[in-house]
Design a protein around this motif. Sequence first.
Motif, PDB file in Angstrom:
ATOM      1  N   GLY A 136      42.223  42.792  45.154  1.00  0.00           N
ATOM      2  CA  GLY A 136      41.470  43.756  44.364  1.00  0.00           C
ATOM      3  C   GLY A 136      40.109  43.979  45.001  1.00  0.00           C
ATOM      4  N   VAL A 137      39.683  45.234  45.112  1.00  0.00           N
ATOM      5  CA  VAL A 137      38.389  45.550  45.707  1.00  0.00           C
ATOM      6  C   VAL A 137      37.477  46.137  44.641  1.00  0.00           C
ATOM      7  CG1 VAL A 137      39.074  47.867  46.478  1.00  0.00           C
ATOM      8  CG2 VAL A 137      37.219  46.665  47.646  1.00  0.00           C
ATOM      9  N   TYR A 138      36.216  45.734  44.684  1.00  0.00           N
ATOM     10  CA  TYR A 138      35.230  46.131  43.687  1.00  0.00           C
ATOM     11  C   TYR A 138      33.998  46.726  44.367  1.00  0.00           C
ATOM     12  CZ  TYR A 138      37.756  42.702  40.744  1.00  0.00           C
ATOM     13  OH  TYR A 138      38.709  41.982  40.066  1.00  0.00           O
ATOM     14  N   ARG A 197      22.687  39.939  37.030  1.00  0.00           N
ATOM     15  CA  ARG A 197      22.410  41.370  37.117  1.00  0.00           C
ATOM     16  C   ARG A 197      23.489  42.144  37.870  1.00  0.00           C
ATOM     17  NH1 ARG A 197      15.910  41.355  38.631  1.00  0.00           N
ATOM     18  NH2 ARG A 197      15.196  40.241  36.761  1.00  0.00           N
ATOM     19  N   ILE A 198      24.534  41.445  38.289  1.00  0.00           N
ATOM     20  CA  ILE A 198      25.592  42.091  39.058  1.00  0.00           C
ATOM     21  C   ILE A 198      26.701  42.585  38.135  1.00  0.00           C
ATOM     22  CG2 ILE A 198      27.329  41.824  40.866  1.00  0.00           C
ATOM     23  CD1 ILE A 198      24.545  41.611  41.956  1.00  0.00           C
ATOM     24  N   THR A 199      27.067  43.832  38.260  1.00  0.00           N
ATOM     25  CA  THR A 199      28.207  44.400  37.545  1.00  0.00           C
ATOM     26  C   THR A 199      29.146  45.012  38.576  1.00  0.00           C
ATOM     27  OG1 THR A 199      26.923  44.908  35.551  1.00  0.00           O
ATOM     28  CG2 THR A 199      28.990  46.117  35.870  1.00  0.00           C
ATOM     29  N   LEU A 200      30.377  44.527  38.606  1.00  0.00           N
ATOM     30  CA  LEU A 200      31.375  45.013  39.539  1.00  0.00           C
ATOM     31  C   LEU A 200      32.437  45.825  38.811  1.00  0.00           C
ATOM     32  CD1 LEU A 200      32.013  41.819  41.731  1.00  0.00           C
ATOM     33  CD2 LEU A 200      30.593  43.801  42.306  1.00  0.00           C
ATOM     34  N   ARG A 201      32.839  46.926  39.422  1.00  0.00           N
ATOM     35  CA  ARG A 201      33.887  47.770  38.863  1.00  0.00           C
ATOM     36  C   ARG A 201      35.081  47.783  39.821  1.00  0.00           C
ATOM     37  NH1 ARG A 201      31.530  50.108  34.583  1.00  0.00           N
ATOM     38  NH2 ARG A 201      29.271  50.465  34.642  1.00  0.00           N
ATOM     39  N   LEU A 202      36.256  47.531  39.272  1.00  0.00           N
ATOM     40  CA  LEU A 202      37.467  47.467  40.071  1.00  0.00           C
ATOM     41  C   LEU A 202      37.826  48.852  40.591  1.00  0.00           C
ATOM     42  CD1 LEU A 202      39.789  45.572  40.965  1.00  0.00           C
ATOM     43  CD2 LEU A 202      41.004  46.245  38.874  1.00  0.00           C
ATOM     44  N   GLY A 203      38.066  48.944  41.899  1.00  0.00           N
ATOM     45  CA  GLY A 203      38.383  50.224  42.497  1.00  0.00           C
ATOM     46  C   GLY A 203      39.843  50.395  42.848  1.00  0.00           C
ATOM     47  N   ALA A 204      40.473  49.353  43.412  1.00  0.00           N
ATOM     48  CA  ALA A 204      41.859  49.442  43.829  1.00  0.00           C
ATOM     49  C   ALA A 204      42.475  48.050  43.850  1.00  0.00           C
ATOM     50  CB  ALA A 204      41.973  50.084  45.213  1.00  0.00           C
ATOM     51  N   THR A 205      43.779  47.986  43.633  1.00  0.00           N
ATOM     52  CA  THR A 205      44.500  46.716  43.667  1.00  0.00           C
ATOM     53  C   THR A 205      45.805  46.893  44.445  1.00  0.00           C
ATOM     54  OG1 THR A 205      45.659  47.189  41.583  1.00  0.00           O
ATOM     55  CG2 THR A 205      43.573  45.971  41.441  1.00  0.00           C
ATOM     56  N   GLU A 262      40.767  42.658  33.903  1.00  0.00           N
ATOM     57  CA  GLU A 262      39.440  43.183  33.582  1.00  0.00           C
ATOM     58  C   GLU A 262      38.968  44.116  34.681  1.00  0.00           C
ATOM     59  OE1 GLU A 262      36.593  40.233  32.542  1.00  0.00           O
ATOM     60  OE2 GLU A 262      37.949  39.170  31.186  1.00  0.00           O
ATOM     61  N   LYS A 263      38.636  45.315  34.304  1.00  0.00           N
ATOM     62  CA  LYS A 263      38.192  46.311  35.280  1.00  0.00           C
ATOM     63  C   LYS A 263      36.720  46.168  35.617  1.00  0.00           C
ATOM     64  CE  LYS A 263      42.313  47.870  34.799  1.00  0.00           C
ATOM     65  NZ  LYS A 263      43.364  47.444  35.751  1.00  0.00           N
ATOM     66  N   VAL A 264      35.973  45.446  34.779  1.00  0.00           N
ATOM     67  CA  VAL A 264      34.545  45.238  35.004  1.00  0.00           C
ATOM     68  C   VAL A 264      34.254  43.738  34.939  1.00  0.00           C
ATOM     69  CG1 VAL A 264      32.203  45.690  34.177  1.00  0.00           C
ATOM     70  CG2 VAL A 264      33.951  47.480  34.005  1.00  0.00           C
ATOM     71  N   LEU A 265      33.563  43.233  35.950  1.00  0.00           N
ATOM     72  CA  LEU A 265      33.171  41.826  36.002  1.00  0.00           C
ATOM     73  C   LEU A 265      31.652  41.752  36.111  1.00  0.00           C
ATOM     74  CD1 LEU A 265      35.799  40.517  38.588  1.00  0.00           C
ATOM     75  CD2 LEU A 265      35.919  40.330  36.101  1.00  0.00           C
ATOM     76  N   LYS A 266      31.059  40.809  35.382  1.00  0.00           N
ATOM     77  CA  LYS A 266      29.608  40.700  35.381  1.00  0.00           C
ATOM     78  C   LYS A 266      29.160  39.274  35.625  1.00  0.00           C
ATOM     79  CE  LYS A 266      28.796  44.552  32.174  1.00  0.00           C
ATOM     80  NZ  LYS A 266      28.144  44.976  30.921  1.00  0.00           N
ATOM     81  N   GLU A 267      28.050  39.144  36.316  1.00  0.00           N
ATOM     82  CA  GLU A 267      27.376  37.858  36.516  1.00  0.00           C
ATOM     83  C   GLU A 267      25.914  38.152  36.779  1.00  0.00           C
ATOM     84  OE1 GLU A 267      26.583  33.963  36.562  1.00  0.00           O
ATOM     85  OE2 GLU A 267      28.582  34.804  36.170  1.00  0.00           O
TER      86      GLU A 267
END
Length: 268
Positions: free
Chosen positions: A157-159, A119-127, A112-117
């Motif tokens: 993985g960094v987000y 109000r937080i939405t994280l987008r995967l940048g690099a693995t 998953e390239k996007v993770l949510k919890e």
Amino acid sequence: MGTSARKRRRTPAKEPSWNSSRLEEWGLSRGQQRLLMVVASVAGVLVAVVVLIFAIGSIGNDFVPERATTAAIATQPRPDAYKGWVSPKLFAPIAQHKADPTPLTLKDVFAEKVLKEGRITLRLGATKLDAGCSAAVWGQGLVDQLAQAGCTQAARGVYASADGRYIAQYTLLNLRNTAAADSLVQSLTALHRGGWTRSLESGRAHFPLSGYTEASGHAMGHYAGLVWIGRADGAEPGVKDDFVSLSLAVRGAEKVVFRRVVAAAPPS
């Protein structure tokens, strides 16, 4: 007094539980959820996963393991607060690597390239996936412990958050057994001062060298998951910063471990 000693300490947050809706969000079918409940029941525990509780510092704020070189400490970012959690009995089916021998892949862990919890939405940048694990960390003490733990893989993985406010990195380590994973996450209470995971960088997603960050380690059977979070500007969290939701969001990568529990203990 060192810089880390001047950082203010944060009080622990209460540990939220994981329910069936959480497992469903993570892609587990109802049958798989029921199986996890059975596994947990047999083990004598509820289906729950210990989540990030950012600790009050480690043993001595100025403590640095003597095996860590001054050069490494000066050039590598590291967390200011850390807490480790041993493996819940839920993960007993994958207590040994031999019960779950299939190697990790980046597609498994960071599907998953996007993770949510909240109000937080994280987008995967690099693995990055490393074999042998030594290339994924710094600090000779940590390198040695991973070797003793039989670490065969380190998936990182960094987000960055959608609003650019936060950064988070998740590292999943493939170890020999639960005892090795428990020992690692506990020893990092002190060891993180002189050894930690190497940070990945992707655009704005990078940890400032002198910025304030928090971390936690979570043993899950023969795996150890390391969470590392902070504000992108390196500032300490304020009253409007929700680091609990931030840590829960990045731990979405752990669903691969839950699926492996199910695979190792199929319905009879």
